[in-house]
Design a protein around this motif. Structure first.
Motif, mmCIF file in Angstrom:
data_model
loop_
_atom_site.group_PDB
_atom_site.id
_atom_site.type_symbol
_atom_site.label_atom_id
_atom_site.label_comp_id
_atom_site.label_asym_id
_atom_site.label_seq_id
_atom_site.Cartn_x
_atom_site.Cartn_y
_atom_site.Cartn_z
ATOM 1 N N GLN A 1 0.830 -1.195 0.000
ATOM 2 C CA GLN A 1 0.000 0.000 0.000
ATOM 3 C C GLN A 1 0.865 1.247 0.000
ATOM 4 N N GLU A 2 0.386 2.286 -0.628
ATOM 5 C CA GLU A 2 1.100 3.551 -0.657
ATOM 6 C C GLU A 2 1.023 4.202 0.721
ATOM 7 N N ASP A 3 2.115 4.786 1.160
ATOM 8 C CA ASP A 3 2.182 5.443 2.460
ATOM 9 C C ASP A 3 2.926 6.762 2.260
ATOM 10 N N ARG B 1 4.927 9.167 0.344
ATOM 11 C CA ARG B 1 5.818 8.899 -0.792
ATOM 12 C C ARG B 1 6.490 7.528 -0.700
ATOM 13 N N SER B 2 6.234 6.820 0.370
ATOM 14 C CA SER B 2 6.834 5.503 0.577
ATOM 15 C C SER B 2 5.846 4.403 0.207
ATOM 16 N N ILE B 3 6.340 3.163 0.245
ATOM 17 C CA ILE B 3 5.498 1.985 0.038
ATOM 18 C C ILE B 3 5.596 1.126 1.296
ATOM 19 N N ARG B 4 4.439 0.728 1.798
ATOM 20 C CA ARG B 4 4.413 -0.118 2.997
ATOM 21 C C ARG B 4 4.046 -1.544 2.580
ATOM 22 N N PHE B 5 4.956 -2.462 2.889
ATOM 23 C CA PHE B 5 4.744 -3.870 2.579
ATOM 24 C C PHE B 5 4.548 -4.674 3.864
ATOM 25 N N THR B 6 3.643 -5.637 3.806
ATOM 26 C CA THR B 6 3.545 -6.649 4.856
ATOM 27 C C THR B 6 3.990 -7.970 4.250
ATOM 28 N N LEU B 7 4.927 -8.630 4.918
ATOM 29 C CA LEU B 7 5.470 -9.888 4.448
ATOM 30 C C LEU B 7 5.228 -10.980 5.471
ATOM 31 N N GLN B 8 5.225 -12.209 5.018
ATOM 32 C CA GLN B 8 5.120 -13.356 5.917
ATOM 33 C C GLN B 8 6.401 -14.181 5.808
ATOM 34 N N ALA B 9 7.030 -14.418 6.948
ATOM 35 C CA ALA B 9 8.256 -15.212 6.999
ATOM 36 C C ALA B 9 7.920 -16.658 7.364
ATOM 37 N N ASP C 1 10.352 -2.042 -6.057
ATOM 38 C CA ASP C 1 9.223 -1.281 -6.606
ATOM 39 C C ASP C 1 8.291 -2.170 -7.435
ATOM 40 N N GLY C 2 8.807 -3.286 -7.927
ATOM 41 C CA GLY C 2 7.994 -4.176 -8.745
ATOM 42 C C GLY C 2 7.299 -5.288 -7.971
ATOM 43 N N TYR C 3 7.488 -5.326 -6.649
ATOM 44 C CA TYR C 3 6.867 -6.388 -5.842
ATOM 45 C C TYR C 3 5.348 -6.298 -5.888
#
Length: 221
Positions: free
Chosen positions: A113-115, A117-125, A171-173
């Motif tokens: 999601q856009e935050d 000017r940044s991008i916020r990612f949630t990942l699962q390990a 950026d392409g994720y």
């Protein structure tokens, strides 16, 4: 050894099965290869690879079955973009954190999601890596040194600033994409040391016993 500061974006030029494992040809784009020689290490999406050939516009590397079992390299496609970093020098400015280039597991992008000017990612390990993830600690994602914003179970949040998004493949994720994860090596060493201390304490937990006195020669049965 690496720092997690990406130097260039490369491209997979060829993937060949060779004797049960893989040989990769990576075009290195803007990466300066002037000081690279055969046998040198180049982190490719966070995986430490050894250059076995230098065709001029990139390098060739062999990928062992051990590496294939811990990465997503079996699914690499020709034309796929990859993050590149040459091994650090003693004079290198340490802008990231200590990165070994040995991937611990494969994570999954849960959301983007856009935050501002940044991008916020949630990942699962993977579950086995959960204990190494802490808020404001370090983690390497596809070779990029990043700070963990927050952690909930196996899920963790990253905030990607514009510069990082521009200089890496992040950026392409997209949601559902798999990525390489390497946890903080210091956390791994601390776990090993604390485990040894615990084992020693457990072995001595009974205190003084007749068996111990007998084994030390202080009494006979």
């Amino acid at each position: 050894m690496f720092t997690g500061i990406i130097e260039a974006i490369g491209e997979i030029a060829a993937v060949a099965e060779t004797g049960g494992d893989l040989r990769l040809y990576v075009r290195t784009g803007a990466l300066d290869l002037a000081d690279v020689k055969l046998g040198d290490s180049i982190a490719t999406n966070g995986v430490c690879l050894t250059a076995v050939a230098l065709p001029g516009d990139g390098f060739v590397a062999d990928v062992s079955r051990e590496t294939l079992s811990h990465t997503r390299f079996t699914r690499l496609q020709v034309g796929e973009k990859v993050n590149l970093e040459k091994a650090m020098l003693p004079t290198t400015r340490f802008g990231g954190h200590i990165v070994s280039g040995h991937v611990d597991g494969v994570g999954v992008i849960l959301s983007r999601q856009e935050d501002a000017r940044s991008i916020r990612f949630t990942l699962q390990a993977p579950v086995a890596l959960q204990r190494y993830l802490v808020a404001k600690g370090s983690v390497t994602v596809d070779g990029v040194s990043l700070t963990v914003n927050s952690v909930e179970g196996c899920d963790f949040v990253l905030n990607i600033v514009p510069h990082t998004a521009q200089e890496t493949i992040i950026d392409g994720y997209q949601t559902g994409q798999q990525v390489h994860l390497e946890v903080d090596i210091i956390a791994r060493y601390l776990e090993g040391l604390l485990g040894q201390v615990k084992d020693n304490n457990d072995n001595n937990s009974q205190g003084l016993t007749l068996d111990k006195l007998s084994a030390a020669g202080f009494m006979h049965r």
